[in-house]
Scaffold this motif. Structure first.
Motif: not given
Length: 473
Positions: A42, A45, A49, A290, A294, A347, A354, A357
């Motif tokens: 996270s 991420l 973001y 991007t 994942l 996904a 996903w 975002q």
């Protein structure tokens, strides 16, 4: 290796690894570890973001650097970190407490050397590397701004991950989890503050995300080291009473270095594919980068199960409990496959959930969606291969997991190159990635089921039949 043996009384953590029910123990130990890995993922991420708000060029720049950053993360936490955790677990399982204590210093010295190596290679060579991956103009400028900050602090990253691995080797999964979760809470406001600025704080742009990340590693290292040298720690490291011994270095390096080959192969697969995707333009790089985040997110999730598996398998192998080590391995494999396959199918079904975002550029969304729809349904085999790699670290037997990853690299690279050579569309390049994941998972599963840990590979068989066969003269 020292033959010193402590008293026969096992620490409760070590005894649980040897005697407690396997699946509940893996889940109990894995829960905080999955939490720590989710938090750590996270953190990346969060950066992505906020950097995405700077535009497609900044997002593409981060996508160029990301495989290299993950190479450092995976070599320090997964490859060499697995070697550290395995060495300490096996020493504790064999009741060699003095060696376990001494391994702490040896692990930290290894971390410093490899941190320096990343600095002296990436800092001067970054422009050539990212340009070779397709970076041009503003995207290349953004990549260098982010990369220079991250790799200036490479030693900090290595020390943090090595300290975490030392604690995991003792069966302590909770403290690294809490440190990482706490870091995520701090980074949520710190990253945008340093990226965009606010009040008297001037915005640093994409470099602000890297500065925030390094701040987290500094504070986290201090907390982990403070615990390790406290009375609460199972280990009792002391720099004053430890002499450096090559057998202890080698016990870590023989697993860590082989594991690094596998890690390099994983990141080369992503890096080479990024370069091939670059032929389709900046938006395609951003979309693939991007989308493939994942796939990288699966690494820390599987690591959440893999880290306790390293400790359990290593402790069981050290204590001579081969059957329990294999039963734990296959239990972990089933859990990892189920978890990663579910994520991949979701996904593939809902790729925009996903991708959107981070950016809403239509060309980026199209490229990322194509990747997830083709590769996502094979994510379960990536999880299978990766968790068996971690189990093999615990057993100290990495030849076949590394071979499987190198074969994955060959399939992805050669297949992707062939797709471009024949003028195929982007989807065929991603199809090569999907086939490569299938090969990776199956090679690892067949090798371990065939007895790769205990001698030449034979026909896959049940655990007891396998052990009877491999114990025959």
């Amino acid at each position: 290796m020292s033959a010193q043996v402590a008293d026969a009384t096992l620490d409760p953590r070590t005894r649980r690894l040897l005697e407690a029910p396997i699946v509940p123990t893996l889940l109990r130990l894995g829960a905080p570890n999955v939490l720590v890995m989710l938090a750590q993922a996270s953190i990346g991420l969060i950066e992505t973001y906020f950097v995405g708000k700077l535009g497609t060029d900044a997002l593409a720049g981060m996508s160029l650097v990301f495989p290299v950053v993950m190479l450092m993360q995976m070599t320090s936490a997964g490859a060499m970190g697995g070697g550290i955790a395995s060495s300490i677990a096996r020493a504790l399982g064999a009741r060699r407490r003095a060696d376990a204590d001494a391994l702490v210093l040896h692990a930290l010295l290894i971390a410093i050397v490899f941190g320096l190596l990343f600095m002296v290679v990436i800092l001067p060579g970054g422009r050539w590397l990212y340009a070779g991956m397709g970076g041009t103009g503003a995207a290349l400028t953004s990549a260098l701004a982010y990369s220079n900050w991250v790799f200036a602090g490479a030693i900090i990253v290595w020390i943090f991950n090595s300290l975490s691995a030392i604690l995991r080797g003792t069966g302590n999964m909770a403290l690294p989890a809490w440190v990482t979760v706490g870091g995520m809470v701090v980074l949520v406001p710190l990253s945008p503050l340093l990226i965009f600025g606010w009040g008297p704080v001037a915005g640093m742009g994409i470099a602000g995300g890297a500065a925030a990340l390094l701040s987290y590693y500094v504070v986290g290292s201090i907390i982990l080291a403070s615990y390790l040298w406290s009375s609460k720690s199972l280990l009792r490291p002391s720099f004053a009473h430890v002499s450096l011994r090559w057998p202890l270095f080698w016990d870590i390096l023989r697993i860590g270095l082989v594991g690094m080959v596998s890690t390099v192969a994983t990141n080369l697969t992503i890096g080479i594919t990024t370069g091939l995707v670059g032929r389709f333009g900046t938006a395609a790089i951003a979309g693939y980068g991007t989308g493939s985040r994942l796939e990288y997110l699966l690494v820390p999730l599987v690591f959440g199960l893999g880290a306790p598996l390293v400790s359990m398998v290593g402790t069981c192998i050290g204590a001579g409990e081969r059957e329990r080590a294999l039963r734990a391995t296959w239990a972990g494999a089933m859990l990892a496959f189920a978890m990663t396959e579910a994520i991949g199918l979701l996904a593939a079904a809902f790729p925009h959930a996903w991708l959107s975002q981070f950016n809403t550029d239509p060309a980026m969304l199209e490229a990322g969606s194509r990747y997830l729809r083709i590769v996502g349904p094979l994510y379960g085999f990536f999880g299978l291969g990766l968790v068996l790699y971690f189990a093999s670290q615990g057993a100290g037997r990495l030849l076949w997991p590394v071979a499987g990853n190198v074969l994955r690299l060959a399939v992805a690279a050669i297949g992707g190159w062939a797709a471009l050579h024949w003028g195929a569309e982007l989807g065929w390049l991603f199809l090569a990635q999907a086939v490569a994941l299938l090969v990776y998972g199956m090679v690892n599963a067949i090798a371990i089921a065939g007895g790769a840990w205990f001698g030449p590979i034979g026909w896959p068989s049940s655990i007891r039949s396998l052990l009877r066969r491999t114990m025959q003269p």
